[in-house]
Design a protein around this motif. Structure first.
Motif, short mmCIF file in Angstrom:
data_model
loop_
_atom_site.label_atom_id
_atom_site.label_comp_id
_atom_site.label_asym_id
_atom_site.label_seq_id
_atom_site.Cartn_x
_atom_site.Cartn_y
_atom_site.Cartn_z
N THR A 1 58.65 65.76 81.27
CA THR A 1 57.31 65.50 81.78
C THR A 1 56.29 65.82 80.69
O THR A 1 56.26 66.92 80.16
N VAL A 2 55.46 64.84 80.36
CA VAL A 2 54.48 64.99 79.29
C VAL A 2 53.10 65.20 79.91
O VAL A 2 52.63 64.39 80.71
N TRP A 3 52.46 66.31 79.54
CA TRP A 3 51.08 66.56 79.94
C TRP A 3 50.16 66.09 78.83
O TRP A 3 50.12 66.66 77.75
N LEU A 4 49.43 65.02 79.10
CA LEU A 4 48.48 64.49 78.13
C LEU A 4 47.23 65.38 78.07
O LEU A 4 46.94 66.11 79.03
N PRO A 5 46.48 65.35 76.99
CA PRO A 5 45.28 66.18 76.88
C PRO A 5 44.29 65.87 78.01
O PRO A 5 44.10 64.70 78.37
N PRO A 6 43.66 66.89 78.59
CA PRO A 6 42.71 66.64 79.67
C PRO A 6 41.51 65.84 79.19
O PRO A 6 41.12 65.93 78.02
N VAL A 7 40.94 65.07 80.09
CA VAL A 7 39.73 64.29 79.78
C VAL A 7 38.52 65.10 80.24
O VAL A 7 38.37 65.39 81.43
N ALA A 8 37.69 65.48 79.28
CA ALA A 8 36.50 66.29 79.58
C ALA A 8 35.35 65.41 80.05
O ALA A 8 35.31 64.21 79.81
N SER A 9 34.41 66.06 80.71
CA SER A 9 33.22 65.40 81.21
C SER A 9 32.00 65.94 80.47
O SER A 9 32.05 67.04 79.91
N PRO A 10 30.90 65.21 80.48
CA PRO A 10 29.64 65.88 80.12
C PRO A 10 29.46 67.09 81.03
O PRO A 10 29.82 67.05 82.22
N GLU A 11 28.92 68.17 80.50
CA GLU A 11 28.83 69.40 81.28
C GLU A 11 27.72 69.37 82.32
O GLU A 11 27.74 70.13 83.29
N ALA A 12 26.73 68.51 82.15
CA ALA A 12 25.62 68.38 83.09
C ALA A 12 25.21 66.92 83.16
O ALA A 12 25.66 66.09 82.37
N ALA A 13 24.37 66.62 84.15
CA ALA A 13 23.81 65.27 84.31
C ALA A 13 24.90 64.21 84.39
O ALA A 13 24.74 63.10 83.87
N PHE A 14 26.02 64.53 85.07
CA PHE A 14 27.15 63.61 85.12
C PHE A 14 27.29 62.87 86.45
O PHE A 14 28.02 61.89 86.53
N ARG A 15 26.61 63.33 87.48
CA ARG A 15 26.82 62.71 88.80
C ARG A 15 25.98 61.43 88.94
O ARG A 15 24.80 61.41 88.61
N ASN A 16 26.61 60.38 89.46
CA ASN A 16 25.88 59.14 89.69
C ASN A 16 25.37 59.04 91.12
O ASN A 16 24.73 58.05 91.49
N LYS A 17 25.65 60.06 91.95
CA LYS A 17 25.25 60.02 93.35
C LYS A 17 24.74 61.37 93.80
O LYS A 17 25.36 62.40 93.52
N ALA A 18 23.58 61.37 94.48
CA ALA A 18 23.01 62.59 95.05
C ALA A 18 23.10 62.51 96.56
O ALA A 18 22.63 61.53 97.16
N LYS A 19 23.68 63.53 97.17
CA LYS A 19 23.77 63.61 98.63
C LYS A 19 22.88 64.78 99.05
O LYS A 19 23.30 65.93 99.04
N MET A 20 21.64 64.49 99.40
CA MET A 20 20.63 65.51 99.62
C MET A 20 20.34 65.70 101.11
O MET A 20 20.00 64.74 101.82
N VAL A 21 20.47 66.94 101.58
CA VAL A 21 20.06 67.28 102.94
C VAL A 21 18.53 67.37 102.96
O VAL A 21 17.93 67.95 102.06
N VAL A 22 17.92 66.78 103.98
CA VAL A 22 16.47 66.82 104.11
C VAL A 22 16.09 67.88 105.14
O VAL A 22 16.64 67.91 106.25
N ALA A 23 15.17 68.76 104.78
CA ALA A 23 14.70 69.81 105.69
C ALA A 23 13.22 70.02 105.43
O ALA A 23 12.55 69.19 104.80
N GLY A 24 12.70 71.15 105.93
CA GLY A 24 11.27 71.42 105.77
C GLY A 24 10.44 70.68 106.80
O GLY A 24 10.86 70.49 107.94
#
Length: 360
Positions: free
Chosen positions: A29-52
Motif C-alpha cells: 500500500t502506497v501512501w502518496l504525499p498529502p495535498v495541502a490547502s491554502p491555510e485561510a480564505a479557502f472556503r467557497n461557501k458560507a453557511k451563516m446563521v442569522v440572529a439579532g
C-alpha cells in the motif's frame, strides 16, 4: 487551531494511517504525499446563521444560549465573499426580514447561504421559516443586485420546522438564472441551489485530477460514478462510457447539462446508488464512490466485494466509515491512498483510495 499547518497535516496523515492500517497491505500500500490547502480564505461557501434584530442582524453562528455571534470577518472566506456579507446584512434590514430567534422559536430568516464560483459570481439563498417575507425580498431585490454586481443566483428556501438542519425541501427561484458555474480544471460544473459541491475548490481540483490519473492508468471501458453529485468525478474521467448515479434530480440535471456541453459520453441517473447498482445485470470495470459521511454501507460494500469489479476509487470525507467499508471488502486491496486537506484548521479531511481486486 493553534498548531502550525505542517503539524496539522502530519496529525491528519497519522490519523488516517491508523484507521486504515487494518485494510492496508504492508509493503504494497502506497501512501502518496498529502495535498495541502491554502491555510485561510479557502472556503467557497458560507453557511451563516442569522440572529439579532432586523435593525442589527448578525451573520455567523449561535452561542450556547442561542444568541448570534457575528462572523462576517471570518478568515475562512475569500475577501470577495466576505465583502458580500455587509450588503446582505443591510438587505435584511431594508427588506424587514426578522431574524429567527431559536430560543423563542419566532422570526423568519434562519440562514443565509452564499456560494462563490471561481470567476467570482455569487449564489445567495435565504432560508426562511415561511413564505411571509418572500414578497418583500422580491420587492427589494433589485437594490441588492445593484449593490452586489457579482450576485447571479438568488432563491428562497423554506424550512418551517424548528430543527437543526440547514435547509428545507421547497426552493423558490428569485432570479432568472438558477445555476452557478463552478469551473474546475476547465470543466464547467453547473451548481443549482440544493446541489452538493465540495467547499474547497483548489483541493477539489487536485482530488479530481488524482481520480482521473487512477482511472486513466486502469484503462476501463466502463465506469460507474456512484453518489456523483453534479458530476465532478464523472466529467473529469476519460473512459469510453461513464454512468453517474445520484439521488438529487437537480444535481443529475446539472451533470447532464455539463456532459452535453462537453460532448462527453456520460449518462446520469437520478436514483439511490445502492439500489441502482444492485439492480444492474452487469458490473463495470471500475467504480468510483464518493458517499456522505456515513460511507457506502453494508449492502453496497457486499455488492462490490462479490461483483467482480476490478478497481474501485473511493473518496471519503470520513476515514472511520471508510475503514468500516474496507473491512467489508477484503477481496479489494488498498493499493494507493492520498489525503486531501479539504478542511484546514479542523480535524476533518478527505481521503481517496485506489482499490484493486486481489489475485485469486
Amino acid at each position: 487551531m493553534g498548531r502550525s499547518y505542517a503539524e496539522q497535516l502530519v496529525h491528519k496523515q497519522e490519523h488516517a494511517r491508523g484507521l486504515l492500517a487494518a485494510a492496508s497491505d504492508a509493503g504494497t500500500t502506497v501512501w502518496l504525499p498529502p495535498v495541502a490547502s491554502p491555510e485561510a480564505a479557502f472556503r467557497n461557501k458560507a453557511k451563516m446563521v442569522v440572529a439579532g434584530t432586523v435593525a442589527e442582524p448578525t451573520l455567523g453562528i449561535l452561542d450556547a444560549a442561542g444568541r448570534g455571534v457575528d462572523l462576517q470577518g471570518c478568515g475562512l472566506y475569500p475577501p470577495d465573499l466576505r465583502a458580500a456579507f455587509p450588503a446582505v446584512a443591510r438587505f435584511v434590514t431594508r427588506a424587514a426580514i426578522e431574524p429567527y430567534d431559536v430560543p423563542a422559536r419566532r422570526g423568519e430568516l434562519k440562514h443565509v447561504l452564499v456560494t462563490q464560483a471561481p470567476d467570482g459570481a455569487l449564489m445567495l439563498r435565504f432560508v426562511l421559516r415561511s413564505q411571509e417575507a418572500v414578497t418583500r425580498i422580491r420587492k427589494h431585490l433589485p437594490s441588492l443586485l445593484a449593490e452586489l454586481p457579482a450576485l447571479a443566483v438568488v432563491s428562497a428556501n423554506i424550512l418551517p420546522e424548528h430543527k437543526a438542519v440547514l435547509e428545507g425541501d421547497l426552493e423558490i427561484p428569485l432570479t432568472e438564472q438558477q445555476t452557478l458555474t463552478m469551473d474546475v480544471d476547465g470543466v464547467a460544473l453547473h451548481l443549482r441551489p440544493r446541489s452538493f459541491f465540495q467547499t474547497n475548490t483548489v483541493v477539489t481540483a487536485a482530488l479530481y485530477r488524482q481520480a482521473a490519473q487512477w482511472v486513466q492508468a486502469s484503462r476501463p471501458t466502463s465506469v460507474w460514478d456512484l453518489y456523483c453529485g453534479v458530476g465532478g468525478f464523472a466529467l473529469h474521467l476519460h473512459a469510453p462510457h461513464v454512468v453517474g448515479v445520484e439521488t438529487s434530480e437537480e444535481a443529475v440535471a446539472s451533470a447532464a447539462a455539463t456532459a452535453g456541453e462537453l460532448g462527453r459520453a456520460a449518462t446520469f441517473v437520478a436514483a439511490d446508488a445502492t439500489a441502482w447498482a444492485l439492480a444492474q445485470p452487469h458490473a463495470p470495470d471500475l467504480v468510483v464512490v464518493n458517499p456522505p459521511r456515513r460511507g457506502i454501507g453494508a449492502d453496497l460494500a457486499r455488492w462490490l466485494e462479490t461483483s467482480g469489479v476490478e478497481r474501485v476509487v473511493y473518496s471519503s470525507c470520513n476515514a472511520v466509515s471508510l475503514a468500516r467499508d474496507l473491512a467489508a471488502m477484503p477481496s479489494l486491496a488498498v493499493r494507493e491512498v492520498r489525503l486531501f486537506d479539504m478542511f484546514p484548521q479542523t480535524t476533518h479531511y478527505e481521503v481517496a483510495a485506489l482499490l484493486e481486486r486481489r489475485a485469486a
